[in-house]
Enzyme design. Structure first.
Site, PDB file in Angstrom:
ATOM      1  N   CYS A  31       0.750  -1.371  -0.087  1.00 55.15           N
ATOM      2  CA  CYS A  31       0.105  -0.076  -0.094  1.00 55.15           C
ATOM      3  C   CYS A  31       0.632   1.314  -0.069  1.00 55.15           C
ATOM      4  O   CYS A  31       0.267   2.579   0.044  1.00 55.15           O
ATOM      5  CB  CYS A  31      -1.009  -0.028   1.120  1.00 55.15           C
ATOM      6  SG  CYS A  31      -2.011  -1.410   0.875  1.00 55.15           S
ATOM      7  N   HIS A  87      -9.772   2.603   0.137  1.00 57.26           N
ATOM      8  CA  HIS A  87      -8.253   2.331   0.338  1.00 57.26           C
ATOM      9  C   HIS A  87      -8.078   1.822  -1.182  1.00 57.26           C
ATOM     10  O   HIS A  87      -8.152   0.814  -1.692  1.00 57.26           O
ATOM     11  CB  HIS A  87      -7.943   1.347   1.285  1.00 57.26           C
ATOM     12  CG  HIS A  87      -6.347   1.157   1.521  1.00 57.26           C
ATOM     13  ND1 HIS A  87      -5.348   1.520   0.720  1.00 57.26           N
ATOM     14  CD2 HIS A  87      -5.714   0.755   2.491  1.00 57.26           C
ATOM     15  CE1 HIS A  87      -4.353   1.685   1.075  1.00 57.26           C
ATOM     16  NE2 HIS A  87      -4.477   0.822   2.191  1.00 57.26           N
ATOM     17  N   HIS A 118      -2.075   8.274   6.059  1.00 57.04           N
ATOM     18  CA  HIS A 118      -2.267   7.116   5.503  1.00 57.04           C
ATOM     19  C   HIS A 118      -3.908   6.607   5.908  1.00 57.04           C
ATOM     20  O   HIS A 118      -4.373   6.177   5.217  1.00 57.04           O
ATOM     21  CB  HIS A 118      -1.281   6.189   5.892  1.00 57.04           C
ATOM     22  CG  HIS A 118      -1.497   4.581   5.035  1.00 57.04           C
ATOM     23  ND1 HIS A 118      -1.410   4.519   3.720  1.00 57.04           N
ATOM     24  CD2 HIS A 118      -1.584   3.401   5.451  1.00 57.04           C
ATOM     25  CE1 HIS A 118      -1.505   3.031   3.355  1.00 57.04           C
ATOM     26  NE2 HIS A 118      -1.780   2.449   4.543  1.00 57.04           N
ATOM     27  N   GLU A 147      -0.334   5.782  13.602  1.00 62.15           N
ATOM     28  CA  GLU A 147      -0.049   6.781  12.834  1.00 62.15           C
ATOM     29  C   GLU A 147      -0.117   8.178  13.714  1.00 62.15           C
ATOM     30  O   GLU A 147       0.744   9.155  13.658  1.00 62.15           O
ATOM     31  CB  GLU A 147      -0.874   7.074  11.615  1.00 62.15           C
ATOM     32  CG  GLU A 147      -0.129   8.142  10.525  1.00 62.15           C
ATOM     33  CD  GLU A 147      -0.676   8.165   9.241  1.00 62.15           C
ATOM     34  OE1 GLU A 147      -0.604   8.511   8.371  1.00 62.15           O
ATOM     35  OE2 GLU A 147      -1.852   7.216   9.110  1.00 62.15           O
ATOM     36  N   PHE A 184       1.914  -3.063   4.359  1.00 62.27           N
ATOM     37  CA  PHE A 184       2.017  -4.590   4.803  1.00 62.27           C
ATOM     38  C   PHE A 184       3.769  -4.712   4.575  1.00 62.27           C
ATOM     39  O   PHE A 184       4.121  -4.388   3.684  1.00 62.27           O
ATOM     40  CB  PHE A 184       1.201  -5.652   4.101  1.00 62.27           C
ATOM     41  CG  PHE A 184      -0.065  -5.859   4.700  1.00 62.27           C
ATOM     42  CD1 PHE A 184      -0.447  -4.864   5.788  1.00 62.27           C
ATOM     43  CD2 PHE A 184      -0.795  -6.738   4.010  1.00 62.27           C
ATOM     44  CE1 PHE A 184      -1.834  -5.194   6.002  1.00 62.27           C
ATOM     45  CE2 PHE A 184      -1.918  -7.042   4.654  1.00 62.27           C
ATOM     46  CZ  PHE A 184      -2.779  -6.170   5.662  1.00 62.27           C
ATOM     47  N   LYS A 198      -9.064   8.884   2.539  1.00 63.50           N
ATOM     48  CA  LYS A 198      -9.564   7.363   2.560  1.00 63.50           C
ATOM     49  C   LYS A 198     -10.943   7.319   2.907  1.00 63.50           C
ATOM     50  O   LYS A 198     -11.545   6.389   2.604  1.00 63.50           O
ATOM     51  CB  LYS A 198      -8.787   6.253   3.125  1.00 63.50           C
ATOM     52  CG  LYS A 198      -7.506   5.978   2.499  1.00 63.50           C
ATOM     53  CD  LYS A 198      -6.747   4.925   3.053  1.00 63.50           C
ATOM     54  CE  LYS A 198      -5.445   4.548   2.463  1.00 63.50           C
ATOM     55  NZ  LYS A 198      -4.131   5.637   2.555  1.00 63.50           N
TER      56      LYS A 198
END
Length: 411
Positions: free
Chosen positions: A162, A338, A301, A312, A397, A333
């Site tokens: 991502c 996403h 993010h 975050e 990830f 998002k």
């Protein structure tokens, strides 16, 4: 270090496919997420996705080409075309050996993979499409752009889950900054909204469990239950500053720094203290001598998962300390879902629009405060504000963290 500016942008997203439309929808807090209606499976629990219903590849490709190209490449190629047209660039003004294509995808041709597995299991390998491999390749989009425009610089496809789109822009920025290229077509594309893709994320319990649309993608909300998958593409035209000036290019923003780190912690979970996300942001800010006090906005993010949003928040507090609550933050998002490997590229465009149009995009549907998440997430409504410096964060990830710093270019 040479200066790098953004002179063209192309986007295909759940909240629009034209730059001015996207800016308007960001300001209005428009939600592009909708009910899933193109996938049917009794075991599918996810109810919402961010699908680009208005995307029509026939505006660019012939029917024959469409049949030979996975949707991810169609999205990326179309966004690249829009970015190149937006920049009004003439590649004949450049040494084409120094014009690069750096376009990433977290997966590649996911739809093609799923279809190929079905054919193999039901009909045997002799019935596989002979074009399966070039349709699956993650680097197909970058190569296709290079072929269509005759660009002979490096053709590169970073894959960082991502964080892929942000990583691609960082690589493009560095190629120009360090003198390996003069112009880069850079960004990301993703089209993994298939039963295989969504089902796999469902099995690791990463997806939203919401029963209503306004509770689906809700970053930083106490009731967040997972992310909403989406598709799309974002492509930037990056140019060396002096050359862009010389040709009279429209300049959206300058890339003022970039940082990349790895948590080296867990394959799917982020390091909860966020120290290496903070380090990526710090490296981006300090690369060209800027300071924490310069930052007006952070496009987070912000996935709407419990662990990411907490991490975050911790990262921003760790880096900005007493100033953390003064920095405007939002997760777009909440409006798009996403976009996986394309998320960072699309969000880079959103960040640049915040600079150009002087506003902070909202985090929509943030209704239930989380006592542990106590920063300024720009809840529900956009804020008019001059934005001179803005960060765009991506985390992935595997622990990949990438931050880009954009700045307003003074005359």
């Amino acid at each position: 270090m040479r200066r790098v500016v953004v002179t063209g942008m192309g986007i295909i997203s759940p909240i629009g496919s034209e730059i001015e439309e996207v800016s308007k929808n960001l300001k209005e807090g428009y939600c592009g997420i909708s009910e899933i209606d193109l996938l049917e499976d009794p075991d599918l629990k996810l109810k919402y996705w961010g699908y680009c219903y208005d995307f029509d590849p026939e505006g660019l490709l012939t029917r024959k080409e469409i049949g030979r190209m996975d949707r991810v490449t169609q999205l990326g190629l179309y966004a690249a075309k829009k970015a190149i047209e937006d920049s009004q660039i003439d590649f004949d003004d450049y040494d084409r050996d120094r014009v690069a294509t750096v376009i990433g995808s977290g997966v590649g041709g996911f739809d093609t993979i799923e279809e190929a597995v079905k054919i193999q299991c039901e009909k045997g390998i002799c019935r596989l499409n002979p074009l399966t491999i070039p349709m699956v390749m993650a680097n197909r989009t970058a190569n296709e752009v290079a072929i269509r425009y005759g660009l002979h610089g490096e053709s590169q496809t970073p894959v960082a889950a991502c964080a892929t789109g942000t990583n691609a822009i960082l690589n493009g920025y560095r190629a120009i900054k360090d003198g390996y290229a003069d112009c880069v077509i850079s960004g990301g594309a993703e089209a993994a909204d298939t039963l295989l893709g969504i089902g796999s994320f469902q099995q690791i319990k990463a997806l939203s469990k919401a029963e209503s649309l306004d509770r689906a993608s809700i970053p930083f909300d106490a009731e967040r239950s997972g992310f909403v998958p989406a598709e799309g593409a974002g492509i930037l035209v990056l140019e060396e500053y002096e050359h862009a000036l010389k040709r009279g290019a429209k300049i959206y923003a300058e890339i003022a720094g970039g940082g990349i780190t790895c948590d080296a912690y867990h394959i799917t979970a982020p390091n909860p203290d966020g120290v290496y996300v903070a380090k990526a942001m710090e490296n981006a800010i300090k690369e060209r001598g800027h300071s924490l006090e310069d930052i007006d906005y952070i496009n987070a993010h912000g996935t709407s998962t419990a662990k990411n949003d907490q991490m975050e928040t911790n990262a921003i507090k760790y880096l900005f300390k007493d100033r953390a609550k003064d920095v405007a933050i939002s997760s777009t998002k909440s409006m798009t879902g996403h976009l996986l490997g394309a998320a960072g590229a699309v969000e880079a465009i959103f960040t640049i629009l915040a600079i150009r149009d002087s506003f902070i995009p909202p985090t929509i549907n943030l209704k239930v405060p989380d006592e542990e998440l106590d920063l300024n997430y720009t809840a529900n409504k956009a804020v008019e504000k001059e934005v001179n410096y803005a960060l765009s964060n991506s985390c992935a990830f595997g622990g990949s963290n990438v931050a880009l710093l954009f700045k307003k270019v003074e005359d």
